[in-house]
Motif scaffolding. Structure first.
Motif, PDB file in Angstrom:
ATOM      1  N   GLY A  63       0.818  -1.205   0.000  1.00 21.47           N
ATOM      2  CA  GLY A  63       0.000   0.000   0.000  1.00 21.47           C
ATOM      3  C   GLY A  63       0.854   1.258   0.000  1.00 21.47           C
ATOM      4  N   THR A  64       0.257   2.393  -0.382  1.00 23.91           N
ATOM      5  CA  THR A  64       1.046   3.622  -0.511  1.00 23.91           C
ATOM      6  C   THR A  64       1.117   4.403   0.795  1.00 23.91           C
ATOM      7  OG1 THR A  64      -0.951   4.628  -1.370  1.00 23.91           O
ATOM      8  CG2 THR A  64       0.724   3.985  -2.964  1.00 23.91           C
ATOM      9  N   PRO A  66       2.104   4.262   4.619  1.00 21.68           N
ATOM     10  CA  PRO A  66       2.749   3.379   5.594  1.00 21.68           C
ATOM     11  C   PRO A  66       1.889   3.209   6.844  1.00 21.68           C
ATOM     12  CG  PRO A  66       4.135   5.274   5.035  1.00 21.68           C
ATOM     13  CD  PRO A  66       2.805   5.515   4.438  1.00 21.68           C
ATOM     14  N   TYR A 261       6.454  -7.755  -0.830  1.00 23.35           N
ATOM     15  CA  TYR A 261       7.218  -7.087   0.225  1.00 23.35           C
ATOM     16  C   TYR A 261       6.979  -7.721   1.589  1.00 23.35           C
ATOM     17  CZ  TYR A 261       8.702  -3.516  -3.051  1.00 23.35           C
ATOM     18  OH  TYR A 261       9.284  -2.853  -4.099  1.00 23.35           O
ATOM     19  N   MET A 265      10.131  -8.997   3.703  1.00 23.52           N
ATOM     20  CA  MET A 265      10.412  -8.495   5.048  1.00 23.52           C
ATOM     21  C   MET A 265      10.419  -9.654   6.050  1.00 23.52           C
ATOM     22  SD  MET A 265      11.078  -5.348   4.684  1.00 23.52           S
ATOM     23  CE  MET A 265      11.563  -5.477   2.980  1.00 23.52           C
TER      24      MET A 265
ATOM     25  N   LEU B 154      15.651  -4.327   2.649  1.00 26.27           N
ATOM     26  CA  LEU B 154      14.795  -3.438   3.436  1.00 26.27           C
ATOM     27  C   LEU B 154      14.710  -2.041   2.833  1.00 26.27           C
ATOM     28  CD1 LEU B 154      13.271  -2.480   5.980  1.00 26.27           C
ATOM     29  CD2 LEU B 154      15.473  -2.312   7.136  1.00 26.27           C
ATOM     30  N   TRP B 155      15.873  -1.467   2.541  1.00 24.16           N
ATOM     31  CA  TRP B 155      15.865  -0.087   2.046  1.00 24.16           C
ATOM     32  C   TRP B 155      15.334   0.028   0.629  1.00 24.16           C
ATOM     33  CZ3 TRP B 155      16.022   4.342   4.573  1.00 24.16           C
ATOM     34  CH2 TRP B 155      16.504   4.327   5.881  1.00 24.16           C
ATOM     35  N   ARG B 156      15.456  -1.007  -0.146  1.00 25.16           N
ATOM     36  CA  ARG B 156      14.863  -0.941  -1.484  1.00 25.16           C
ATOM     37  C   ARG B 156      13.353  -0.756  -1.369  1.00 25.16           C
ATOM     38  NH1 ARG B 156      16.010  -4.754  -6.636  1.00 25.16           N
ATOM     39  NH2 ARG B 156      14.081  -4.370  -7.724  1.00 25.16           N
ATOM     40  N   TYR B 157      12.807  -1.379  -0.355  1.00 28.73           N
ATOM     41  CA  TYR B 157      11.375  -1.227  -0.089  1.00 28.73           C
ATOM     42  C   TYR B 157      11.080   0.169   0.456  1.00 28.73           C
ATOM     43  CZ  TYR B 157       6.994  -2.110   2.502  1.00 28.73           C
ATOM     44  OH  TYR B 157       5.726  -2.063   3.017  1.00 28.73           O
ATOM     45  N   LEU B 158      11.843   0.588   1.475  1.00 29.82           N
ATOM     46  CA  LEU B 158      11.583   1.876   2.111  1.00 29.82           C
ATOM     47  C   LEU B 158      11.742   3.039   1.126  1.00 29.82           C
ATOM     48  CD1 LEU B 158      13.464   1.384   5.518  1.00 29.82           C
ATOM     49  CD2 LEU B 158      11.038   1.031   5.026  1.00 29.82           C
ATOM     50  N   ASP B 160      11.294   2.916  -2.164  1.00 28.79           N
ATOM     51  CA  ASP B 160      10.495   2.799  -3.387  1.00 28.79           C
ATOM     52  C   ASP B 160       9.809   4.140  -3.670  1.00 28.79           C
ATOM     53  OD1 ASP B 160       8.995   0.400  -5.121  1.00 28.79           O
ATOM     54  OD2 ASP B 160       7.840   2.237  -4.895  1.00 28.79           O
ATOM     55  N   THR B 161       9.897   4.539  -4.939  1.00 30.21           N
ATOM     56  CA  THR B 161       9.366   5.854  -5.308  1.00 30.21           C
ATOM     57  C   THR B 161       7.899   6.001  -4.947  1.00 30.21           C
ATOM     58  OG1 THR B 161      10.842   5.698  -7.201  1.00 30.21           O
ATOM     59  CG2 THR B 161       9.267   7.505  -7.189  1.00 30.21           C
ATOM     60  N   ASN B 162       7.137   4.973  -5.245  1.00 32.38           N
ATOM     61  CA  ASN B 162       5.689   5.135  -5.175  1.00 32.38           C
ATOM     62  C   ASN B 162       5.055   4.596  -3.903  1.00 32.38           C
ATOM     63  OD1 ASN B 162       5.458   6.206  -7.959  1.00 32.38           O
ATOM     64  ND2 ASN B 162       6.320   4.202  -8.437  1.00 32.38           N
ATOM     65  N   ILE B 163       5.600   3.500  -3.372  1.00 32.15           N
ATOM     66  CA  ILE B 163       4.970   2.944  -2.179  1.00 32.15           C
ATOM     67  C   ILE B 163       5.885   2.989  -0.962  1.00 32.15           C
ATOM     68  CG2 ILE B 163       3.542   1.396  -3.583  1.00 32.15           C
ATOM     69  CD1 ILE B 163       5.339  -0.879  -2.487  1.00 32.15           C
ATOM     70  N   PRO B 165       7.821   4.285   2.353  1.00 29.02           N
ATOM     71  CA  PRO B 165       7.533   5.220   3.446  1.00 29.02           C
ATOM     72  C   PRO B 165       8.400   6.480   3.407  1.00 29.02           C
ATOM     73  CG  PRO B 165       7.827   2.987   4.284  1.00 29.02           C
ATOM     74  CD  PRO B 165       8.214   2.957   2.846  1.00 29.02           C
ATOM     75  N   HIS B 168       6.738   9.041   1.477  1.00 29.25           N
ATOM     76  CA  HIS B 168       5.500   9.401   2.153  1.00 29.25           C
ATOM     77  C   HIS B 168       5.770  10.426   3.260  1.00 29.25           C
ATOM     78  CE1 HIS B 168       1.444   8.866   3.761  1.00 29.25           C
ATOM     79  NE2 HIS B 168       2.023   8.854   4.961  1.00 29.25           N
ATOM     80  N   ALA B 180      12.686   9.647  -7.128  1.00 32.04           N
ATOM     81  CA  ALA B 180      12.989   8.258  -7.484  1.00 32.04           C
ATOM     82  C   ALA B 180      14.335   7.913  -6.878  1.00 32.04           C
ATOM     83  CB  ALA B 180      13.010   8.100  -8.995  1.00 32.04           C
ATOM     84  N   LEU B 182      16.019   5.361  -6.135  1.00 34.84           N
ATOM     85  CA  LEU B 182      16.925   4.327  -6.630  1.00 34.84           C
ATOM     86  C   LEU B 182      17.036   4.306  -8.146  1.00 34.84           C
ATOM     87  CD1 LEU B 182      15.804   1.512  -4.177  1.00 34.84           C
ATOM     88  CD2 LEU B 182      17.779   3.018  -3.994  1.00 34.84           C
TER      89      LEU B 182
ATOM     90  N   ASP C 265      10.467   8.128 -13.794  1.00 36.28           N
ATOM     91  CA  ASP C 265      11.220   7.335 -12.813  1.00 36.28           C
ATOM     92  C   ASP C 265      10.393   6.252 -12.142  1.00 36.28           C
ATOM     93  OD1 ASP C 265      13.248   9.084 -13.381  1.00 36.28           O
ATOM     94  OD2 ASP C 265      12.710  10.422 -11.736  1.00 36.28           O
TER      95      ASP C 265
END
Lengths: 297, 338, 439
Positions: A63-64, A66, A261, A265, B154-158, B160-163, B165, B168, B180, B182, C265
């Motif tokens: 989800g977008t 957090p 994800y 995780m 972990l950081w690739r997830y954190l 991420d441009t669109n989803i 955190p 955000h 963006a 990465l 991007d």
């Protein structure tokens, strides 16, 4: 800035000489430590988020917005991970544990033995050996990767844990580290033992090793962590799912076509919790060990 | 008393008159060992060291002089061609190699200063007694325990441009929320450097902290009696006290940064384009994915040469500054005594 | 005096280790690896030997994975004396590891790879010919489209048993299309542009996220073929993806971003995740994603990739069973592996449930595709295009063409500059490979 430079003065030396230091209210000090705690919380929040996300559904993890509390709380990511035959996380975990454990034991044993004569004995060739050790300490490991791949291939160790355990056990750092410790050790006990008629091996085992336990434990921990974290080498020398170590396994989890994800995780958490536990019990030990044996040139 | 204090080192060894050792330094045994003894101690290590360090260091040269395809029967001798190709930026191996060397350079130059300073700040903050200090120290060291695979995933997830955190929360405080991290530059470098600092600062911090705790409290007291300001105490007591570890930390950090691989491999996959493909990635790709081991071996020697030169420069710089600092240190002590 | 001896002894042991290792390496230069022509294994239709376990390598990490595992499970149930164990890794990793593993004698017993990788691995001696197996199964040119049959040949021998054909497809969110009042899936430049505008008007700000990486390069190739161009010379002598058709293809991809239909991007896989979340309306991806989309419950449909740049054409590939070369072959395993391949080939109709299109014409036209999501795509099989079977092309493409496409889409370089620079590099690499693999 001021507060940081202040901190350079250890409190053992008592309150600072400057007037504002002596008059500083305890409240201000408490605020400073509170700030430290908040900073630490921000610092560690990525790890918390990793843990939280591993309990989310696939959709919530992607989800977008957090969220810090999984809704609903679910173990499905772990279930998916442990059920998938291609990602035997528990096997990877065991492999990492075995490899890092044996590697650490091998490093400590060979490095301690080798460091002792370099610290305590005079013999021809000593300078050459120590010079080589120091030289290789300075040489980046990258030049060894390609030829070692061929050597390991010839030994028939590709795709086996032996390839992860043995080659990296030739630790020039370990020898250097242990030698520094031995050099700084008072020699009276050893000399007394020698005069009593003990041979060098008896002296080493009965006198030196008990004294060197903290340094050996520190070296073992450092070697364990290094081996546990090693990434490039396992990625290239291990081929099958059942031989992978955790880092190499995690890399394959990060599949190209299907990013989950929550599952990623969960895999990261499984790879983290045990070392975190180990570390939380032994971190004092690492720091004290390092300061006792010293990395002083 | 710590066994490593100066007094123990300076003390003359008992029985120092034994001819075999000359008794020049404390700790040497008065009894000469049998000639075989040291070698028996050394044998297990030398067997490993010879097979997996010395042999490959030499074997690499041999490989680099051949067109060595791992999956092929014959490995034709090509002399220095692999090296000449590397020096020719228009060749198929030279261009991308220097591109990757530049990437490694960018990463090293941006991460090393941060990895020298930030852990020092952390160590200074931690070098005080307060409730939960050991816990906080563990917190700052924690990421380092996890290894590059975990933190990269972990950081690739954190990031991420669109989803992710990160974007955000940046948006919540009114900053751009669509970076963006990465897949665009310079954001990708910022990400890789920041994540690396976050990940490894605990390692250097622990070494600094150990050195800080070794600085005798008397020196601070003396400096205070002498009326030294906070800044003077930092420059004249703390920094010289760190001197023994500073060179090690610097050289080690440079080598670690120059060996960066996992973060790029997992977080940016060398992108955007080839911009974060480091020299190590290039070498691994060439030698272990495309199996062009001759060319890869040549690359690793060139990279090693550059790193050795760099380390040499650091040694030289520190040697010079050591002298200056030691003098400053001595001055402080003299002032204190007078 | 004994002391002298033992010191020399220690030194000798050390040198000894080094010499043994060096000698072993020198020997290996003569014994291991090699691009020599391989002997094909004899075909056997059944296996009644002792129980064997086969290691089966593949890269089905996507929505197709569970179906492959289902087929493997069924095979295992039906064969008491053969157990097939899957090792599924990402394809990129698969192609990196397979040659190393086989050369090291640690390879699998059977595997699946893409058709465009067969020639590279055949040239490296990683896989063995399968002509007897094809003969034994009664498979001939008539059973496949000629594009596939030609692509599995290398140096006069055939190296793969075709399982399926899979191409890019256009997926669209049917709810979004309804909102925007689009009745039919767009098929060409005009209708595609109209659809994007209608979707934006209906409130979908970014209806078509443009990926810089996977599967961006496949979209690029489709576009170049649609324009009538070819990315590579068929004989493997040169890269031509910077032709005017190629530039037009990449310029169109970038224009989707410039015109505001896509955010800039887009991170890896983000376009697909966004599509699944209903954040974007259209995405191009492989038909192997069908099951993943089915599972997600998204209201979607699939259609052939529209001919935005000219005539209908679309990138496609094909999964091929292969027999890895064995340093010391185990006759039982080799026989069992062939039984496995034969069984899978005959059951390739069931593989259609994974969203794939069976390669065997008899299976494809037997009705297994009726009512499936990929049925409309399978009907366009004649517009599917394969990369030429040039050894080493896969690696070159990922180092050059894919980088050019990523840079072009991200706006790092202009499409024309990116393509011409990378194409030049690709040509040099291809020339080197021609020399290496012997044309």
């Amino acid at each position: 800035m001021t507060s940081i430079q202040d901190a350079a003065t250890p409190p053992v030396a008592g309150p600072g000489g400057a007037a504002d230091d002596t008059l500083r209210p305890a409240r201000r000090r408490a605020l400073r430590y509170l700030a430290l705690y908040l900073l630490a919380l921000v610092f560690v929040s990525p790890l918390l988020y990793m843990l939280v996300t591993s309990f989310k559904t696939r959709a919530e993890a992607a989800g977008t917005t957090p969220s810090w509390i999984p809704d609903p709380f679910t173990l499905q990511a772990y279930g998916h991970l442990l059920a998938a035959p291609d990602t035997p996380v528990l096997t990877w975990f065991a492999n990492s544990l075995i490899a890092a454990g044996l590697n650490a034991a091998l490093v400590v044993a060979t490095a301690s033995l080798a460091a002792y004569p370099l610290a305590r004995m005079e013999f021809r060739g000593k300078r050459v050996v120590f010079g080589l050790v120091i030289a290789m300490l300075m040489v980046p490991g990258v030049i060894l990767v390609i030829p070692n791949y061929l050597i390991v291939s010839e030994l028939g160790w590709l795709n086996s844990l032996t390839a992860i355990i043995v080659p990296t056990a030739a630790s020039a750092f370990g020898v250097f580290f242990m030698r520094q410790f031995f050099v700084n050790l008072p020699g009276e006990l050893e000399e007394a033992a020698l005069l009593d008629g003990a041979n060098r091996f008896q002296v080493f085992v009965q006198v030196v090793v008990p004294l060197a336990r903290p340094a050996m434990a520190t070296l073992a921990l450092l070697a364990f962590l290094t081996n546990w974290n090693d990434f490039l080498w396992p990625v290239y020398v291990l081929f099958s799912p059942e031989t992978r170590t955790l880092p190499a396994g995690l890399a394959t989890l990060q599949g190209a076509n299907q990013v989950r994800y929550d599952v990623l995780m969960a895999g990261a958490v499984i790879a983290s919790v045990p070392v975190m536990l180990l570390f939380s019990f032994l971190q004092r030990f690492i720091i004290e060990g390092v300061s006792r044996s010293g990395l002083k040139g | 008393m710590s066994p490593s204090t100066a007094h123990a080192v300076d003390a003359p060894a008992p029985g120092a008159s034994a001819p075999a050792t000359g008794g020049r330094r404390h700790g040497r045994s008065p009894i000469a060992p049998a000639p075989a003894t040291p070698w028996l101690f050394l044998a297990p290590f030398l067997a490993l060291f010879g097979t997996f360090v010395l042999l490959p260091a030499g074997l690499g040269v041999w490989i680099s002089l051949h067109d060595w395809d791992y999956t092929f029967v014959s490995h034709p001798f090509v002399g220095l061609r692999n090296y000449l190709d590397l020096l020719d930026p228009s060749s198929t191996s030279g261009g991308p190699f220097w591109e990757s060397m530049r990437a490694t350079g960018v990463f090293t130059a941006s991460s090393v200063p941060l990895l020298l300073v930030v852990p020092l700040l952390v160590a200074l903050m931690m070098n005080a007694r307060f409730p939960g200090r050991n816990f906080l120290r563990a917190v700052y060291f924690a990421p380092y325990v996890l290894g590059v695979a975990v933190i990269s995933v972990l950081w690739r997830y954190l990031l991420d441009t669109n989803i992710g955190p990160v974007n955000h929360y940046l948006g919540l405080v009114g900053l751009p929320d669509a970076t963006a991290w990465l897949t665009s530059q310079p954001a990708a470098w910022v990400s890789l450097v920041a994540v690396t600092v976050w990940w490894t600062l605990g390692f250097n911090a622990v070494i600094y902290l150990a050195a800080l705790q070794d600085i005798p409290a008397e020196l601070y007291e003396a400096a205070q009696v002498d009326g030294a300001s906070v800044a003077q105490r930092f420059w004249n007591v703390t920094l010289p006290g760190l001197r023994p570890v500073l060179m090690f930390v610097t050289v080690n950090t440079i080598i670690m940064s120059a060996n960066m691989f996992g973060q790029s491999y997992l977080m940016t996959e060398g992108g955007p384009g080839r911009s974060t493909r480091t020299a190590i990635m290039r070498i691994a790709d060439t030698g272990l994915s495309s199996f062009q081991m001759g060319s890869a071996a040549a690359m690793s020697y060139v990279l090693t040469l550059v790193l050795m030169l760099l380390s040499g420069v650091v040694f030289w710089l520190f040697r010079d500054r050591d002298a200056v600092r030691t003098r400053a240190n001595v001055r402080t002590r003299e002032k204190v005594r007078s | 005096m004994t002391k002298h001896l033992s010191r020399r002894g220690a030194a000798r042991t050390l040198t000894g280790t080094a010499v043994v290792a060096l000698g072993a390496l020198a020997l290996s230069a003569c014994s291991s690896g090699g691009a020599a022509q391989r002997e094909a294994a004899e075909f056997s239709a059944t296996y009644d030997g002792p129980a064997v376990t086969l290691s089966y390598w593949n890269g089905f990490t996507g929505g197709d994975g569970p179906f492959m595992q289902g087929l493997v499970d069924r095979f295992n149930e039906e064969h008491d004396n053969i157990t097939v164990e899957s090792n599924t890794v990402e394809w990129a990793e698969f192609y990196q590891k397979l040659p190393a593993a086989v050369t090291a004698g640690e390879g699998p017993d059977v595997g699946v790879m893409h058709v465009e990788q067969l020639s590279s691995n055949a040239a490296r001696g990683v896989i063995d010919p399968v002509d007897p197996l094809l003969d034994g199964l009664g498979l001939t040119a008539d059973d496949f489209t000629s594009a596939i049959w030609d692509a599995i040949e290398h140096d006069g021998a055939r190296y793969g048993v075709p399982l399926d054909v899979h191409s890019l497809a256009m997926y669209y969110n049917t709810e979004h299309f309804e909102d925007a009042g689009i009745a039919e899936a767009p098929t060409d430049a005009e209708s595609f542009a109209e659809a994007l505008d209608a979707l934006q008007e209906a409130g979908y700000e970014h209806p078509f996220w443009m990926p810089a990486r996977w599967p961006g390069h496949l979209m690029f190739l489709s576009g170049q073929w649609q324009g009538g161009g070819e990315p590579y010379a068929a004989d493997g002598s040169a890269a031509t993806f910077d032709s005017p058709e190629g530039v037009a293809s990449l310029e169109w991809m970038r224009s989707v971003v410039d015109d505001g239909y896509s955010p800039g991007d887009v991170a890896q896989d983000a376009q697909y995740v966004a599509f699944k979340n209903g954040e974007t309306s259209i995405t191009f991806d492989g038909i192997w994603q069908i099951n993943d989309l089915e599972e997600s419950g998204l209201p979607y449909a699939a259609a052939p990739v529209p001919a935005v740049l000219g005539e209908p054409a679309v990138w496609a590939s094909s999964h091929q069973f292969f027999l890895p070369h064995q340093q010391s072959p185990d006759a039982d395993k080799v026989a069992a592996a062939q039984v496995f391949i034969a069984w899978m080939s005959e059951h390739s109709g069931d593989w259609a449930q994974a969203g794939m299109i069976p390669a065997r014409e008899s299976v494809r036209t037997s009705g297994v595709l009726d009512g499936t999501v990929q049925e409309p795509i399978a009907e366009a099989i004649d517009t599917m295009r394969f990369l030429p079977p040039v050894p080493g092309l896969g690696t070159i493409q990922s180092e050059t063409l894919e980088v050019a496409v990523a840079d072009g889409v991200l706006g790092v370089r202009s499409p024309e500059a990116a393509l011409s620079e990378e194409s030049g590099r690709a040509t040099s690499l291809m020339e080197e490979n021609l020399a290496r693999f012997g044309g």
